[in-house]
Design a protein around this motif. Structure first.
Motif, mmCIF file in Angstrom:
data_model
loop_
_atom_site.group_PDB
_atom_site.id
_atom_site.type_symbol
_atom_site.label_atom_id
_atom_site.label_comp_id
_atom_site.label_asym_id
_atom_site.label_seq_id
_atom_site.Cartn_x
_atom_site.Cartn_y
_atom_site.Cartn_z
ATOM 1 N N UNK A 124 0.779 -1.295 0.086
ATOM 2 C CA UNK A 124 -0.123 -0.116 0.078
ATOM 3 C C UNK A 124 0.887 1.229 -0.192
ATOM 4 N N UNK A 125 1.966 1.229 0.627
ATOM 5 C CA UNK A 125 2.924 2.116 0.587
ATOM 6 C C UNK A 125 3.711 2.168 -0.864
ATOM 7 N N UNK A 126 4.515 1.228 -1.028
ATOM 8 C CA UNK A 126 5.350 1.160 -2.205
ATOM 9 C C UNK A 126 4.926 1.292 -3.447
ATOM 10 N N UNK A 127 3.723 0.849 -3.788
ATOM 11 C CA UNK A 127 3.082 0.957 -5.046
ATOM 12 C C UNK A 127 2.966 2.392 -5.522
ATOM 13 N N UNK A 128 2.071 3.015 -4.635
ATOM 14 C CA UNK A 128 1.895 4.594 -5.077
ATOM 15 C C UNK A 128 3.105 5.195 -5.209
ATOM 16 N N UNK A 129 4.167 4.948 -4.089
ATOM 17 C CA UNK A 129 5.491 5.989 -4.305
ATOM 18 C C UNK A 129 5.949 5.514 -5.600
ATOM 19 N N UNK A 130 6.184 4.233 -5.793
ATOM 20 C CA UNK A 130 6.759 3.801 -7.338
ATOM 21 C C UNK A 130 6.006 4.711 -8.267
ATOM 22 N N UNK A 131 4.779 4.687 -8.142
ATOM 23 C CA UNK A 131 4.073 5.167 -9.499
ATOM 24 C C UNK A 131 4.248 6.732 -9.703
ATOM 25 N N UNK A 132 4.495 7.335 -8.492
ATOM 26 C CA UNK A 132 4.904 8.840 -8.457
ATOM 27 C C UNK A 132 5.991 8.939 -9.577
ATOM 28 N N UNK A 133 7.017 8.076 -9.741
ATOM 29 C CA UNK A 133 8.030 8.309 -10.622
ATOM 30 C C UNK A 133 7.605 8.623 -11.854
ATOM 31 N N UNK A 134 6.392 8.036 -12.231
ATOM 32 C CA UNK A 134 5.713 8.059 -13.583
ATOM 33 C C UNK A 134 5.177 9.625 -13.762
ATOM 34 N N UNK A 135 5.055 10.303 -12.620
ATOM 35 C CA UNK A 135 4.589 11.865 -12.684
ATOM 36 C C UNK A 135 5.777 12.664 -12.880
ATOM 37 N N UNK A 136 6.773 12.236 -12.817
ATOM 38 C CA UNK A 136 8.096 13.364 -13.008
ATOM 39 C C UNK A 136 7.928 13.815 -14.345
ATOM 40 N N UNK A 137 8.162 15.152 -14.718
ATOM 41 C CA UNK A 137 8.125 15.683 -16.021
ATOM 42 C C UNK A 137 9.250 14.866 -16.922
ATOM 43 N N UNK A 138 9.088 14.821 -18.038
ATOM 44 C CA UNK A 138 10.623 13.735 -18.635
ATOM 45 C C UNK A 138 11.559 15.093 -19.028
ATOM 46 N N UNK A 139 11.216 16.306 -18.756
ATOM 47 C CA UNK A 139 12.303 17.410 -19.122
ATOM 48 C C UNK A 139 12.966 17.471 -17.862
ATOM 49 N N UNK A 140 12.488 16.837 -16.753
ATOM 50 C CA UNK A 140 13.518 17.032 -15.532
ATOM 51 C C UNK A 140 14.325 15.829 -15.454
ATOM 52 N N UNK A 141 13.985 14.683 -16.086
ATOM 53 C CA UNK A 141 14.669 13.656 -16.132
ATOM 54 C C UNK A 141 15.696 13.743 -17.218
ATOM 55 N N UNK A 142 15.405 14.422 -18.241
ATOM 56 C CA UNK A 142 16.423 14.896 -19.215
ATOM 57 C C UNK A 142 17.480 15.729 -18.965
ATOM 58 N N UNK A 143 17.087 16.624 -17.941
ATOM 59 C CA UNK A 143 18.376 17.411 -17.667
ATOM 60 C C UNK A 143 19.050 16.605 -16.275
ATOM 61 N N UNK A 144 18.189 15.757 -15.596
ATOM 62 C CA UNK A 144 18.868 14.880 -14.825
ATOM 63 C C UNK A 144 20.202 13.956 -15.331
ATOM 64 N N UNK A 145 19.697 13.618 -16.581
ATOM 65 C CA UNK A 145 20.656 12.677 -17.194
ATOM 66 C C UNK A 145 21.790 13.692 -17.633
ATOM 67 N N UNK A 146 21.577 14.972 -18.238
ATOM 68 C CA UNK A 146 22.817 15.746 -18.736
ATOM 69 C C UNK A 146 23.449 16.208 -17.806
ATOM 70 N N UNK A 147 22.944 16.674 -16.751
ATOM 71 C CA UNK A 147 23.807 17.382 -15.539
ATOM 72 C C UNK A 147 24.312 16.801 -14.468
ATOM 73 N N UNK A 148 23.665 15.575 -14.114
ATOM 74 C CA UNK A 148 23.995 14.927 -12.863
ATOM 75 C C UNK A 148 24.609 13.471 -13.358
ATOM 76 N N UNK A 149 23.770 12.727 -14.110
ATOM 77 C CA UNK A 149 24.255 11.389 -14.406
ATOM 78 C C UNK A 149 25.373 11.340 -15.298
ATOM 79 N N UNK A 150 25.341 11.962 -16.340
ATOM 80 C CA UNK A 150 26.545 12.037 -17.259
ATOM 81 C C UNK A 150 27.949 12.530 -16.563
ATOM 82 N N UNK A 151 27.913 13.632 -15.947
ATOM 83 C CA UNK A 151 29.092 13.668 -15.106
ATOM 84 C C UNK A 151 29.974 12.487 -14.299
#
Lengths: 299, 278
Positions: free
Chosen positions: A112-139
């Motif tokens: 009951x706690x985990x499933x909704x939390x995990x589904x929150x990930x799907x609500x993150x705007x993809x532009x945020x993911x994109x910049x995360x990949x570019x400025x955080x993960x790549x370095x």
């Protein structure tokens, strides 16, 4: 039965009205799809009137915006394939194991706690993911892989994988939970342990539902735009090397769509050719997943 | 003939709730002995201090109205009860004199010795007929040499062999309901259990399929100890040697089947078997 005629009539009109409007709503998506398809087909037809299909299928370079124009689709397909494959490689093990955990091992409270939390990930705007990949993960990745270019397929692929984990987990868990309890009981009653029951009876039974979830996730990765447009670079390149900049079909559409290409030109029509290719791929994947899902429900 | 004289003293109908009933048939060795078994689903008590001895190589039927605890009783016998979230129990059950609920006893090993067939046929949907029969062996990691012999023997015992011997590779779910249930019986028998529990095995079947299963039970009795839950009193009368009557979680009467139906000792049993309620 023996109601006054006027009453019956007004009711019938009301019912018909409601039915019609609901039909309209249902048709809306069909009409939209048909309209998109019509535009894609028309523009694609005009594109192929100027460029032979062989050039599209057999050329290995995609340079429609340069003076020396080449129209080979493969570099864009390779970019899409590479980033999607990385995403699936990340999402499949994590997503499936999470689905198995949630479906078979977690207590209702944890689920009951985990499933909704995990589904929150799907609500993150993809532009945020994109910049995360570019400025955080790549370095971060560059610390381990000095060869890694600032734009590359790896970081957006991984981030895309994280983005589709909830999709695989959520749909996969639905498929696992849909396996009737009687199937599990049958296995337990034979003296099977928990692991044998889950991996050799429950999962095979849920397989078509899980496969449908994975195919949907694949078509989501193939169609993903913002992450790859930001972090993968915009250099169409026929390679499977995840360390160098690539361009996906979706990123190309963004690039041309946001540029100053005049409508009606050949460059403009390339958007629709690439769009039609993308549409064909995701449409096929969705059809496949629907067929699997249907087989899954029949059981 | 077994007698139940000994148990009569414990039956002081109709208000016997606090007095446990130890009912047994002294003449026959008890395969399973249930003592003071109480069981709960969450807060709700479904069995109240049930005690009974199930004799070896005989068929014992458990009857009673819906919700009386019949299924819970037999699900305690192979430790399936504890798989339901919130299910608890108290009391002991002995299989050949060993407490199956003693600490350190692996429920998985108990379930291999005490097989079970469910109300609704539940062949594994992804497996062929043959794989269904072998499922128990494979899932428990047993590796018998001659798989074909195991398949044939189990299907023969379940009286299904002649109907399916040419289609062993077809899915188990392609069979009719009655055949599926016999496949489930074959599947349970393939692991060579000592006791076979059947939880209303015919309730989803038509009369012809029911007759076949009932005939089958008569022959299986030679090799196995059988406990069958049924809501059908005629079925209990046809197949069993002794019958237990449960009411609201209490064991009202457990005696020779003929005696229970023709001269019940307890008024409640009489009312039930004559159709006054239930």
């Amino acid at each position: 039965m023996a109601r006054p005629a006027s009453m019956r009539r007004s009711r019938r009109v009301g019912e018909a009205l409601i039915e019609r409007s609901m039909l309209g709503c249902a048709l809306l998506s069909v009409v939209t799809t048909a309209a998109i398809l019509a535009i894609l087909v028309r523009q694609t037809g005009e594109f192929f009137a100027e460029v032979p299909i062989s050039a599209f299928l057999f050329d290995t370079q995609w340079t429609p915006l340069f003076a020396d124009k080449h129209f080979g689709i493969w570099p864009l397909l390779a970019g899409t394939f590479l980033t999607s494959a990385i995403a699936i490689a990340v999402a499949l093990p994590f997503g499936l194991l999470a689905a198995i955990y949630l479906g078979e091992f977690a207590t209702p409270r944890i689920r009951g706690v985990l499933k909704p939390t995990l589904e929150l990930l799907a609500g993150v705007p993809t532009i945020v993911y994109g910049y995360f990949a570019l400025v955080t993960l790549t370095p971060v990745l560059q610390k381990f892989m000095p060869e890694l270019s600032g734009f590359n397929a790896l970081a957006p692929g991984i981030v895309m994988g994280v983005m589709i984990i909830p999709m695989i987990t959520s749909l996969g868990e639905d498929a696992i939970s849909a396996v009737p309890g009687s199937v599990r009981e049958g296995a337990y009653a034979l003296g099977a342990g928990k692991l044998a029951t889950v991996f050799r009876v429950v999962l095979p039974t849920a397989l078509s539902g899980i496969a449908a979830a994975v195919v949907l996730a694949v078509s989501r990765a193939v169609g993903e735009t913002m992450i790859v447009a930001i972090a993968a670079g915009q250099q169409p390149r026929l390679t499977l090397n995840p360390q160098v900049p690539v361009e996906t079909m979706t990123a190309y559409i963004v690039q041309v769509g946001m540029g100053d290409t005049p409508t009606g030109t050949l460059e403009y029509r390339t958007i629709f050719v690439v769009g039609a290719t993308l549409f064909a791929i995701t449409f096929a994947a969705n059809l496949l997943s629907q067929r699997w899902a249907r087989r899954f429900r029949e059981r | 003939m077994q007698t139940t004289v000994d148990s009569d003293a414990c039956l002081s109908p109709p208000y016997r709730t606090m007095e446990p009933a130890q009912m047994s048939n002294p003449g026959v060795a008890a395969k399973l002995s249930v003592q003071e078994l109480s069981a709960w689903h969450g807060e709700k008590q479904v069995l109240v201090r049930v005690s009974l001895d199930l004799p070896e190589h005989e068929i014992s039927a458990v009857i009673g109205p819906s919700g009386c605890g019949k299924s819970t009783l037999i699900r305690c016998l192979n430790r399936m009860h504890e798989l339901v979230p919130g299910a608890t129990h108290r009391g002991s059950i002995q299989l050949d004199g060993e407490d199956i609920y003693a600490s350190g006893v692996d429920p998985v090993l108990i379930r291999r010795r005490v097989g079970m067939v469910f109300q609704k046929p539940n062949p594994f949907p992804t497996m062929s007929i043959r794989d269904n029969v072998l499922a128990g062996l494979r899932l428990t990691g047993m590796r018998p040499g001659d798989l074909d012999a195991v398949v044939e023997s189990a299907l023969q015992q379940a009286a299904l062999w002649s109907e399916v011997k040419d289609r062993l590779r077809e899915p188990g779910t392609s069979l009719s309901g009655g055949q599926q249930q016999r496949l489930c019986i074959a599947r349970a028998l393939a692991v060579e259990p000592e006791v076979l529990l059947l939880d209303e095995p015919c309730s989803a079947l038509d009369p012809i399929a029911t007759t076949r299963i009932e005939d089958l039970l008569g022959t299986l009795r030679e090799r196995y100890t059988i406990v069958i839950v049924t809501h059908n009193m005629q079925q209990a009368a046809r197949v069993s040697q002794q019958t237990a009557f449960l009411l609201q979680g209490e064991l009202v009467e457990f005696t020779e089947t003929d005696a229970l139906f023709t001269k019940p000792k307890d008024k409640r049993t009489e009312d039930y078997v004559t159709g006054k309620f239930g």
